[in-house]
Design an enzyme around this catalytic site. Structure first.
Site, PDB file in Angstrom:
ATOM      1  N   GLN A 270      10.464  15.545  11.171  1.00  0.00           N
ATOM      2  CA  GLN A 270       9.442  14.585  11.597  1.00  0.00           C
ATOM      3  C   GLN A 270       8.151  15.300  11.971  1.00  0.00           C
ATOM      4  O   GLN A 270       7.066  14.804  11.707  1.00  0.00           O
ATOM      5  CB  GLN A 270       9.936  13.777  12.805  1.00  0.00           C
ATOM      6  CG  GLN A 270      10.946  12.734  12.441  1.00  0.00           C
ATOM      7  CD  GLN A 270      10.444  11.797  11.354  1.00  0.00           C
ATOM      8  OE1 GLN A 270       9.470  11.078  11.554  1.00  0.00           O
ATOM      9  NE2 GLN A 270      11.081  11.802  10.202  1.00  0.00           N
TER      10      GLN A 270
ATOM     11  N   HIS B 166       5.408  15.721   9.391  1.00  0.00           N
ATOM     12  CA  HIS B 166       4.674  14.562   8.867  1.00  0.00           C
ATOM     13  C   HIS B 166       3.185  14.669   9.141  1.00  0.00           C
ATOM     14  O   HIS B 166       2.359  14.384   8.282  1.00  0.00           O
ATOM     15  CB  HIS B 166       5.188  13.270   9.506  1.00  0.00           C
ATOM     16  CG  HIS B 166       6.214  12.569   8.672  1.00  0.00           C
ATOM     17  ND1 HIS B 166       5.966  12.161   7.396  1.00  0.00           N
ATOM     18  CD2 HIS B 166       7.482  12.202   8.942  1.00  0.00           C
ATOM     19  CE1 HIS B 166       7.044  11.578   6.901  1.00  0.00           C
ATOM     20  NE2 HIS B 166       7.982  11.599   7.820  1.00  0.00           N
TER      21      HIS B 166
ATOM     22  N   HIS C 206       5.062 -40.437  19.956  1.00  0.00           N
ATOM     23  CA  HIS C 206       6.325 -39.754  19.610  1.00  0.00           C
ATOM     24  C   HIS C 206       7.510 -40.670  19.963  1.00  0.00           C
ATOM     25  O   HIS C 206       8.439 -40.836  19.188  1.00  0.00           O
ATOM     26  CB  HIS C 206       6.490 -38.452  20.406  1.00  0.00           C
ATOM     27  CG  HIS C 206       5.694 -37.291  19.880  1.00  0.00           C
ATOM     28  ND1 HIS C 206       4.332 -37.269  19.869  1.00  0.00           N
ATOM     29  CD2 HIS C 206       6.092 -36.107  19.349  1.00  0.00           C
ATOM     30  CE1 HIS C 206       3.919 -36.128  19.369  1.00  0.00           C
ATOM     31  NE2 HIS C 206       4.975 -35.400  19.032  1.00  0.00           N
TER      32      HIS C 206
ATOM     33  N   SER D 161       4.473   8.964  12.865  1.00  0.00           N
ATOM     34  CA  SER D 161       5.928   9.029  12.796  1.00  0.00           C
ATOM     35  C   SER D 161       6.524   9.740  14.020  1.00  0.00           C
ATOM     36  O   SER D 161       5.869  10.593  14.626  1.00  0.00           O
ATOM     37  CB  SER D 161       6.301   9.802  11.536  1.00  0.00           C
ATOM     38  OG  SER D 161       7.484   9.275  11.033  1.00  0.00           O
TER      39      SER D 161
ATOM     40  N   TYR E  69       0.850  -1.197   0.000  1.00  0.00           N
ATOM     41  CA  TYR E  69       0.000   0.000   0.000  1.00  0.00           C
ATOM     42  C   TYR E  69       0.879   1.238   0.000  1.00  0.00           C
ATOM     43  O   TYR E  69       1.741   1.392   0.869  1.00  0.00           O
ATOM     44  CB  TYR E  69      -0.933   0.028   1.228  1.00  0.00           C
ATOM     45  CG  TYR E  69      -1.891   1.185   1.128  1.00  0.00           C
ATOM     46  CD1 TYR E  69      -3.028   1.086   0.335  1.00  0.00           C
ATOM     47  CD2 TYR E  69      -1.624   2.402   1.758  1.00  0.00           C
ATOM     48  CE1 TYR E  69      -3.893   2.160   0.183  1.00  0.00           C
ATOM     49  CE2 TYR E  69      -2.485   3.482   1.611  1.00  0.00           C
ATOM     50  CZ  TYR E  69      -3.616   3.353   0.819  1.00  0.00           C
ATOM     51  OH  TYR E  69      -4.466   4.430   0.656  1.00  0.00           O
TER      52      TYR E  69
ATOM     53  N   ASP F 122      14.942   8.162   5.047  1.00  0.00           N
ATOM     54  CA  ASP F 122      13.608   8.170   4.436  1.00  0.00           C
ATOM     55  C   ASP F 122      13.694   7.899   2.944  1.00  0.00           C
ATOM     56  O   ASP F 122      12.747   7.397   2.345  1.00  0.00           O
ATOM     57  CB  ASP F 122      12.946   9.543   4.639  1.00  0.00           C
ATOM     58  CG  ASP F 122      12.323   9.663   6.018  1.00  0.00           C
ATOM     59  OD1 ASP F 122      12.160   8.634   6.684  1.00  0.00           O
ATOM     60  OD2 ASP F 122      12.002  10.803   6.421  1.00  0.00           O
TER      61      ASP F 122
ATOM     62  N   GLU G 146      10.948   5.283  16.730  1.00  0.00           N
ATOM     63  CA  GLU G 146      11.028   4.823  15.337  1.00  0.00           C
ATOM     64  C   GLU G 146      12.382   5.255  14.747  1.00  0.00           C
ATOM     65  O   GLU G 146      13.089   4.459  14.141  1.00  0.00           O
ATOM     66  CB  GLU G 146       9.876   5.457  14.543  1.00  0.00           C
ATOM     67  CG  GLU G 146       9.874   5.088  13.078  1.00  0.00           C
ATOM     68  CD  GLU G 146       8.883   5.913  12.273  1.00  0.00           C
ATOM     69  OE1 GLU G 146       8.459   6.989  12.755  1.00  0.00           O
ATOM     70  OE2 GLU G 146       8.545   5.504  11.158  1.00  0.00           O
ATOM     71  N   HIS G 147      12.719   6.538  14.924  1.00  0.00           N
ATOM     72  CA  HIS G 147      14.012   7.068  14.467  1.00  0.00           C
ATOM     73  C   HIS G 147      14.785   7.589  15.672  1.00  0.00           C
ATOM     74  O   HIS G 147      14.225   8.326  16.483  1.00  0.00           O
ATOM     75  CB  HIS G 147      13.816   8.255  13.505  1.00  0.00           C
ATOM     76  CG  HIS G 147      12.946   7.946  12.332  1.00  0.00           C
ATOM     77  ND1 HIS G 147      11.621   8.326  12.263  1.00  0.00           N
ATOM     78  CD2 HIS G 147      13.216   7.299  11.181  1.00  0.00           C
ATOM     79  CE1 HIS G 147      11.111   7.912  11.120  1.00  0.00           C
ATOM     80  NE2 HIS G 147      12.043   7.281  10.434  1.00  0.00           N
TER      81      HIS G 147
HETATM   82  P1  NAD Z   1      -3.780   7.317   2.429  1.00  0.00           P
HETATM   83  O1  NAD Z   1      -3.446   6.809   1.066  1.00  0.00           O
HETATM   84  O2  NAD Z   1      -3.336   6.507   3.584  1.00  0.00           O
HETATM   85  O3  NAD Z   1      -5.375   7.428   2.548  1.00  0.00           O
HETATM   86  C1  NAD Z   1      -6.170   7.955   1.548  1.00  0.00           C
HETATM   87  C2  NAD Z   1      -7.449   7.124   1.476  1.00  0.00           C
HETATM   88  O4  NAD Z   1      -8.174   7.221   2.691  1.00  0.00           O
HETATM   89  C3  NAD Z   1      -8.405   7.570   0.415  1.00  0.00           C
HETATM   90  O5  NAD Z   1      -8.110   6.882  -0.788  1.00  0.00           O
HETATM   91  C4  NAD Z   1      -9.748   7.162   0.955  1.00  0.00           C
HETATM   92  O6  NAD Z   1     -10.165   5.964   0.402  1.00  0.00           O
HETATM   93  C5  NAD Z   1      -9.535   6.968   2.434  1.00  0.00           C
HETATM   94  N1  NAD Z   1     -10.383   7.918   3.157  1.00  0.00           N
HETATM   95  C6  NAD Z   1     -10.225   9.263   3.243  1.00  0.00           C
HETATM   96  N2  NAD Z   1     -11.247   9.799   3.947  1.00  0.00           N
HETATM   97  C7  NAD Z   1     -12.065   8.775   4.315  1.00  0.00           C
HETATM   98  C8  NAD Z   1     -13.278   8.679   5.065  1.00  0.00           C
HETATM   99  N3  NAD Z   1     -13.873   9.769   5.575  1.00  0.00           N
HETATM  100  N4  NAD Z   1     -13.836   7.473   5.246  1.00  0.00           N
HETATM  101  C9  NAD Z   1     -13.250   6.357   4.749  1.00  0.00           C
HETATM  102  N5  NAD Z   1     -12.101   6.383   4.011  1.00  0.00           N
HETATM  103  C10 NAD Z   1     -11.516   7.583   3.814  1.00  0.00           C
HETATM  104  O7  NAD Z   1      -3.232   8.786   2.486  1.00  0.00           O
HETATM  105  P2  NAD Z   1      -3.177   9.892   3.627  1.00  0.00           P
HETATM  106  O8  NAD Z   1      -4.548  10.191   4.093  1.00  0.00           O
HETATM  107  O9  NAD Z   1      -2.361  10.972   3.088  1.00  0.00           O
HETATM  108  O10 NAD Z   1      -2.419   9.206   4.829  1.00  0.00           O
HETATM  109  C11 NAD Z   1      -1.085   8.797   4.759  1.00  0.00           C
HETATM  110  C12 NAD Z   1      -0.656   8.414   6.167  1.00  0.00           C
HETATM  111  O11 NAD Z   1       0.502   7.586   6.142  1.00  0.00           O
HETATM  112  C13 NAD Z   1      -0.318   9.605   7.035  1.00  0.00           C
HETATM  113  O12 NAD Z   1      -0.988   9.466   8.256  1.00  0.00           O
HETATM  114  C14 NAD Z   1       1.195   9.494   7.245  1.00  0.00           C
HETATM  115  O13 NAD Z   1       1.638  10.014   8.477  1.00  0.00           O
HETATM  116  C15 NAD Z   1       1.360   8.001   7.171  1.00  0.00           C
HETATM  117  N6  NAD Z   1       2.722   7.601   6.842  1.00  0.00           N
HETATM  118  C16 NAD Z   1       3.417   6.892   7.793  1.00  0.00           C
HETATM  119  C17 NAD Z   1       4.700   6.451   7.536  1.00  0.00           C
HETATM  120  C18 NAD Z   1       5.433   5.622   8.571  1.00  0.00           C
HETATM  121  O14 NAD Z   1       6.411   4.971   8.248  1.00  0.00           O
HETATM  122  N7  NAD Z   1       4.992   5.615   9.820  1.00  0.00           N
HETATM  123  C19 NAD Z   1       5.303   6.710   6.318  1.00  0.00           C
HETATM  124  C20 NAD Z   1       4.571   7.423   5.381  1.00  0.00           C
HETATM  125  C21 NAD Z   1       3.265   7.850   5.647  1.00  0.00           C
END
Ligand code: NAD
Length: 438
Positions: free
Chosen positions: A260, A263, A420, A238, A127, A361, A327-328
């Site tokens: 960080q 994020h 056994h 993060s 994902y 990263d 984490e970091h």
């Molecule tokens: P995302 O791709 O995770 O989510 C987007 C999807 O969320 C949309 O396609 C939709 O289907 C769904 N969505 C949005 N609103 C909704 C609702 N009301 N009901 C149901 N589904 C809904 O993208 P994002 O939102 O930008 O989130 C990315 C996350 O990943 C951030 O929280 C970021 O901090 C995290 N992240 C963590 C790391 C790590 O290593 N810890 C690294 C990168 C990103």
């Protein structure tokens, strides 16, 4: 940022000082995700198209990314960005290949050979978030180890933009690392599709990658269903913990903390130092640098629950870090490699003034999908091993069975597992009979 003196805190105060921000989710998140997963299982692609229309605001006719779309993405992309993606992929590949587990064979007694053989997980689902910002680097961090492990089918889901296309850099990165199929799918519906399969999306054995609250909750739900899929690790916001001494450069420390903090509002950053002067200087720098950031609002939100902690010594700072299990972890101290020996719990460690967390990263070659929320106490980041199964093998000669048979039979008898015991003793008897016949 809140300022604390570690030695002035009682046990409850220390616990509170290292507490992660409480994750506040939309009311009924579990139920919403349960409904999305159930709909995808019942109605397959139809449900996926419907959820994509409502959550991503785009009407699709098909979910998979076509060869023409890959070509268009590649043509649209800035050559410098393409080169950077290939360069980073090369270094991630070099490190992960070298760090991959190796097959093992040991003779544990004369005639007793025990082995560990490695097999790729057959079908894996990656994902790649793209809701607020597309993350092509995540496609590299997941796709490279999957390719090295030799997974037969690597599927990637990433949300479509309103124009019905996936982010071109994500598509290019997916191509560079040899992902087999990409689907324009986001959120809980993407996780459900990969866990259970639909007419378009293959069912996967294990799912990987970060995501927002809906994605994370869906991963938890499918991983607790025996008919669902395994997942890489529990995920949270993060975080970084910096240990810095009096000689650290405040501007560098502040920049790392902010990298960080930007994020998300729920990110957490901690600075632990024995130097009051350094803590003062960093606090000032953070304020100055934050004001110039495009994501200053988000960073300020994260800083509201972040901490500056004064300790007695670098040794005590490392103790605090091990307790937090970040984490970091950044060590901006004299001779950081000496202190590395004391580090027990961290997802990824950055040594010295010239090693910003950002390089991990993107481009140093280590993985950025790491345990958050204290899971570094017991979990590791994504690696080639995450995409493999380790199978043990043993082979005994008659000499081998004679060597370890009595030990096995004694232990089996002690556990009252007579079948056994007999599986061994009847073979030993057969060997004795052969000897006496000869
Ligand atoms: P995302 O791709 O995770 O989510 C987007 C999807 O969320 C949309 O396609 C939709 O289907 C769904 N969505 C949005 N609103 C909704 C609702 N009301 N009901 C149901 N589904 C809904 O993208 P994002 O939102 O930008 O989130 C990315 C996350 O990943 C951030 O929280 C970021 O901090 C995290 N992240 C963590 C790391 C790590 O290593 N810890 C690294 C990168 C990103």
């Amino acid at each position: 940022m809140k300022r604390l003196v570690w030695n002035a805190l009682d046990e409850a105060g220390r616990e509170a000082a290292l507490a992660r921000p409480v994750q506040t989710h939309a009311v009924g998140l579990n139920e919403v995700v349960r409904r999305i997963v159930a709909e995808v299982r019942r109605h397959g692609d139809k449900a996926l198209l419907r959820f994509t229309a409502s959550y991503d605001r785009c009407e699709l006719e098909r979910l998979d990314v076509t060869p023409d779309e890959f070509k268009e993405a590649e043509a649209a992309l800035d050559p410098t960005l393409k080169a950077a993606i290939r360069e980073a992929a090369g270094r991630i590949d070099a490190f992960h290949r070298a760090a991959a587990p190796a097959a093992v064979a040991v003779e544990t007694a004369p005639g007793v050979r025990v082995e560990r053989v490695l097999r790729p997980i057959n079908r894996v689902g990656l994902y790649v978030p793209a809701g607020s910002a597309p993350l092509p680097s995540t496609a590299l961090m997941l796709g490279v180890p999957a390719r090295i492990a030799g997974c037969a089918e690597v599927v990637l889901c990433s949300p479509a933009r309103a124009d019905g296309r996936c982010d071109p850099a994500v598509l290019y990165a997916a191509r560079v690392v040899g992902v087999h199929r990409v689907f324009k799918l986001g959120g809980a519906q993407a996780i459900a599709a990969m866990a259970y399969g639909t007419a378009s999306v293959p069912r996967c054995d294990k799912l990987f990658g970060p995501g927002n609250a809906w994605v994370t909750e869906a991963k938890v739900q499918v991983s607790t269903d025996p008919r669902g899929a395994a997942i890489d690790m529990p995920a949270g916001p993060s975080e970084v913990l910096v240990v810095a001494d009096a000689l650290a450069e405040p501007a560098f420390v502040a920049a790392d903390l902010l990298s960080q903090a930007e994020h998300g509002l729920d990110s957490q950053v901690l600075l632990v130092s024995p130097s009051d002067a350094l803590l003062d200087a960093v606090a000032e720098e953070v304020e100055r640098q934050c004001a110039a950031l495009p994501r200053a609002g988000i960073a300020l939100g994260a800083l509201a629950h972040s901490r500056l902690i004064r300790v007695d010594s670098v040794a005590q700072a490392i103790e605090v870090s091990n307790r937090y299990a970040p984490e970091h972890l950044i060590l901006q101290v004299a001779e950081p490699r000496v202190w590395l020996a004391q580090v027990e719990c961290a997802g990824s460690v950055f040594l010295g003034a010239w090693t910003p967390e950002s390089v991990g990263d993107y481009a140093s070659g280590s993985n950025h999908v790491l345990p958050t929320y204290g899971y570094a106490r017991s979990h590791s980041g994504v690696s080639v091993a995450s995409f493999q199964k380790q199978i043990s093998v043993q082979e005994l000669t008659p000499e081998g069975l004679r060597a370890i048979g009595p030990c096995t039979a004694t232990l089996a008898a002690a556990e009252q597992l007579d079948a056994h015991r007999r599986a061994v003793t009847l073979r030993l008897a057969a060997l004795d009979a052969e000897v006496s016949l000869a």
